[in-house]
Design a protein around this motif. Structure first.
Motif, PDB file in Angstrom:
ATOM      1  N   PRO A  20       0.824  -1.201   0.000  1.00  0.00           N
ATOM      2  CA  PRO A  20       0.000   0.000   0.000  1.00  0.00           C
ATOM      3  C   PRO A  20       0.863   1.258   0.000  1.00  0.00           C
ATOM      4  N   GLU A  21       0.295   2.315  -0.564  1.00  0.00           N
ATOM      5  CA  GLU A  21       0.991   3.600  -0.582  1.00  0.00           C
ATOM      6  C   GLU A  21      -0.031   4.688  -0.335  1.00  0.00           C
ATOM      7  N   VAL A  22       0.311   5.624   0.540  1.00  0.00           N
ATOM      8  CA  VAL A  22      -0.568   6.740   0.829  1.00  0.00           C
ATOM      9  C   VAL A  22       0.227   8.014   0.588  1.00  0.00           C
ATOM     10  N   LYS A  23      -0.281   8.858  -0.318  1.00  0.00           N
ATOM     11  CA  LYS A  23       0.335  10.153  -0.604  1.00  0.00           C
ATOM     12  C   LYS A  23      -0.781  11.189  -0.559  1.00  0.00           C
ATOM     13  N   MET A  24      -0.663  12.124   0.384  1.00  0.00           N
ATOM     14  CA  MET A  24      -1.693  13.138   0.548  1.00  0.00           C
ATOM     15  C   MET A  24      -1.037  14.485   0.839  1.00  0.00           C
ATOM     16  N   GLU A  25      -1.715  15.561   0.450  1.00  0.00           N
ATOM     17  CA  GLU A  25      -1.262  16.912   0.761  1.00  0.00           C
ATOM     18  C   GLU A  25      -2.423  17.680   1.368  1.00  0.00           C
ATOM     19  N   ASN A  26      -2.089  18.577   2.286  1.00  0.00           N
ATOM     20  CA  ASN A  26      -3.081  19.433   2.941  1.00  0.00           C
ATOM     21  C   ASN A  26      -4.272  18.613   3.425  1.00  0.00           C
ATOM     22  N   ALA A  27      -3.991  17.579   4.191  1.00  0.00           N
ATOM     23  CA  ALA A  27      -5.023  16.638   4.628  1.00  0.00           C
ATOM     24  C   ALA A  27      -5.245  16.730   6.134  1.00  0.00           C
ATOM     25  N   THR A  28      -6.476  16.536   6.533  1.00  0.00           N
ATOM     26  CA  THR A  28      -6.788  16.487   7.954  1.00  0.00           C
ATOM     27  C   THR A  28      -6.314  15.162   8.541  1.00  0.00           C
ATOM     28  N   VAL A  29      -6.261  15.105   9.840  1.00  0.00           N
ATOM     29  CA  VAL A  29      -5.899  13.880  10.543  1.00  0.00           C
ATOM     30  C   VAL A  29      -6.888  12.768  10.186  1.00  0.00           C
ATOM     31  N   GLY A  30      -8.162  13.102  10.152  1.00  0.00           N
ATOM     32  CA  GLY A  30      -9.195  12.121   9.823  1.00  0.00           C
ATOM     33  C   GLY A  30      -9.071  11.600   8.406  1.00  0.00           C
ATOM     34  N   ALA A 103      -6.015  13.089  20.553  1.00  0.00           N
ATOM     35  CA  ALA A 103      -7.301  13.772  20.433  1.00  0.00           C
ATOM     36  C   ALA A 103      -7.167  15.172  19.846  1.00  0.00           C
ATOM     37  N   ASP A 104      -5.984  15.593  19.462  1.00  0.00           N
ATOM     38  CA  ASP A 104      -5.741  16.952  18.966  1.00  0.00           C
ATOM     39  C   ASP A 104      -6.312  17.121  17.564  1.00  0.00           C
ATOM     40  N   GLN A 105      -7.387  17.895  17.451  1.00  0.00           N
ATOM     41  CA  GLN A 105      -8.011  18.149  16.157  1.00  0.00           C
ATOM     42  C   GLN A 105      -7.499  19.437  15.512  1.00  0.00           C
ATOM     43  N   ASN A 106      -6.471  20.053  16.097  1.00  0.00           N
ATOM     44  CA  ASN A 106      -5.916  21.298  15.581  1.00  0.00           C
ATOM     45  C   ASN A 106      -4.736  21.056  14.654  1.00  0.00           C
ATOM     46  N   CYS A 107      -4.574  19.817  14.191  1.00  0.00           N
ATOM     47  CA  CYS A 107      -3.422  19.463  13.370  1.00  0.00           C
ATOM     48  C   CYS A 107      -3.860  19.129  11.944  1.00  0.00           C
ATOM     49  N   ARG A 108      -2.956  19.407  11.007  1.00  0.00           N
ATOM     50  CA  ARG A 108      -3.209  19.126   9.598  1.00  0.00           C
ATOM     51  C   ARG A 108      -1.877  18.745   8.953  1.00  0.00           C
ATOM     52  N   TYR A 109      -1.915  17.729   8.094  1.00  0.00           N
ATOM     53  CA  TYR A 109      -0.711  17.303   7.392  1.00  0.00           C
ATOM     54  C   TYR A 109      -0.459  18.217   6.195  1.00  0.00           C
ATOM     55  N   GLU A 110       0.717  18.819   6.148  1.00  0.00           N
ATOM     56  CA  GLU A 110       1.121  19.557   4.952  1.00  0.00           C
ATOM     57  C   GLU A 110       1.364  18.548   3.832  1.00  0.00           C
ATOM     58  N   HIS A 111       2.049  17.465   4.188  1.00  0.00           N
ATOM     59  CA  HIS A 111       2.169  16.323   3.282  1.00  0.00           C
ATOM     60  C   HIS A 111       2.318  15.055   4.118  1.00  0.00           C
ATOM     61  N   PHE A 112       1.846  13.961   3.544  1.00  0.00           N
ATOM     62  CA  PHE A 112       1.897  12.647   4.182  1.00  0.00           C
ATOM     63  C   PHE A 112       2.215  11.647   3.083  1.00  0.00           C
ATOM     64  N   ASN A 113       3.437  11.146   3.072  1.00  0.00           N
ATOM     65  CA  ASN A 113       3.870  10.180   2.056  1.00  0.00           C
ATOM     66  C   ASN A 113       4.356   8.928   2.765  1.00  0.00           C
ATOM     67  N   CYS A 125       0.388  21.894  13.699  1.00  0.00           N
ATOM     68  CA  CYS A 125      -0.664  22.019  14.707  1.00  0.00           C
ATOM     69  C   CYS A 125      -0.743  23.480  15.137  1.00  0.00           C
ATOM     70  N   LYS A 126      -1.952  24.029  15.128  1.00  0.00           N
ATOM     71  CA  LYS A 126      -2.149  25.427  15.513  1.00  0.00           C
ATOM     72  C   LYS A 126      -3.086  25.493  16.704  1.00  0.00           C
ATOM     73  N   HIS A 127      -2.624  26.177  17.736  1.00  0.00           N
ATOM     74  CA  HIS A 127      -3.397  26.379  18.953  1.00  0.00           C
ATOM     75  C   HIS A 127      -3.532  27.878  19.176  1.00  0.00           C
ATOM     76  N   PRO A 128      -4.406  28.322  20.058  1.00  0.00           N
ATOM     77  CA  PRO A 128      -4.591  29.761  20.250  1.00  0.00           C
ATOM     78  C   PRO A 128      -3.298  30.528  20.558  1.00  0.00           C
ATOM     79  N   ASN A 129      -2.411  29.970  21.350  1.00  0.00           N
ATOM     80  CA  ASN A 129      -1.199  30.695  21.731  1.00  0.00           C
ATOM     81  C   ASN A 129       0.094  30.018  21.281  1.00  0.00           C
ATOM     82  N   ALA A 130      -0.002  29.003  20.444  1.00  0.00           N
ATOM     83  CA  ALA A 130       1.216  28.293  20.051  1.00  0.00           C
ATOM     84  C   ALA A 130       0.996  27.526  18.743  1.00  0.00           C
TER      85      ALA A 130
END
Length: 186
Positions: A20-30, A103-113, A125-130
Motif C-alpha cells: 500500500p501507498e498513501v500520498k496526501m497533501e493538505n489533509a486532515t488527521v481524519g 485527540a488533537d483536532q488542531n493538526c493538519r498534514y502539509e504532506h503525508f507520504n 498544529c495550531k493552537h490559540p497561543n502556540a
C-alpha cells in the motif's frame, strides 16, 4: 511531547507494508487515518505483537533557556529511552481517526507520504497561543523502522520557541506479554 513519544510506535508501525501507498497533501488527521484504513484492507499493515522502540534525543534548543536548564537537556540527550507497546491485531488492521495525533483536532498534514519502505510527513498544529510543526522521515519494514523526527514549537512569547530532534529505532520483538508500556532509560 511525552504523549507523542509514547504514540510513536503506533504511528510508525501503522503502515509497514511495502504494497500500500498513501500520498496526501493538505489533509486532515481524519482524512489520513481514513486512507490508511482503506489501504489496509483485510490484511494488517504490520505484524501485531510486542514492539520495542529506542528513542535518542539528538538536539534540543530553546530560546531564553537558563544555563541550568541547558545542562539538564544535555544530560537528557546522553540517555536513551526504551519503550514497549503491544499492537493488537485490530489496531494493526484499522487505526482509529485519532491514531496519529491523539485527540488533537488542531493538526493538519502539509504532506503525508508513506509507501515503498519510506515515510515522509509534515504535520502542523495550531493552537490559540502556540504552533507546532513536526517533520518525520525514515524507512520501515514489516517488523522494524528507523526514523528521525524534528519538532519546532513557537508560542506567543519569544521564550516559547523550541526545536527538538530525535532518532527512533524500533523493532517487533515477539508476542505481547502484558508488560508493554514499561519504560526503561539507559
Amino acid at each position: 511531547m511525552n504523549r507523542l513519544l509514547l504514540a510513536l510506535p503506533l504511528i510508525l508501525i501503522a503502515a509497514c507494508n511495502k504494497d500500500p501507498e498513501v500520498k496526501m497533501e493538505n489533509a486532515t488527521v481524519g482524512e489520513v487515518a481514513k486512507e490508511m484504513r482503506k489501504q489496509g484492507g483485510s490484511d494488517s499493515f504490520v505484524n501485531p505483537g510486542r514492539w520495542q522502540q529506542t528513542v535518542a534525543l539528538l538536539e534540543m534548543d530553546a530560546q531564553g533557556m537558563s544555563p541550568e536548564a541547558k545542562s539538564m537537556m544535555q544530560r537528557a540527550m546522553e540517555k536513551v529511552q526504551v519503550h514497549t507497546v503491544c499492537l493488537t491485531e485490530a489496531q494493526a488492521k484499522s487505526p482509529k481517526e485519532d491514531f496519529f495525533t491523539g485527540a488533537d483536532q488542531n493538526c493538519r498534514y502539509e504532506h503525508f507520504n508513506w509507501g515503498d519502505g519510506k515515510i515522509d510527513l509534515k504535520l502542523n498544529c495550531k493552537h490559540p497561543n502556540a504552533t507546532q510543526t513536526m517533520v518525520l522521515t525514515g524507512t520501515y519494514e514489516p517488523d522494524s523502522y528507523v526514523l528521525t523526527m524534528t519538532s519546532n514549537s513557537e508560542g506567543s512569547r519569544p521564550m516559547e520557541k523550541m526545536t527538538m530532534k530525535m532518532k527512533v529505532d524500533a523493532k517487533r520483538v515477539g508476542a505481547c506479554d502484558g508488560t508493554e508500556g514499561a519504560d526503561v532509560a539507559s
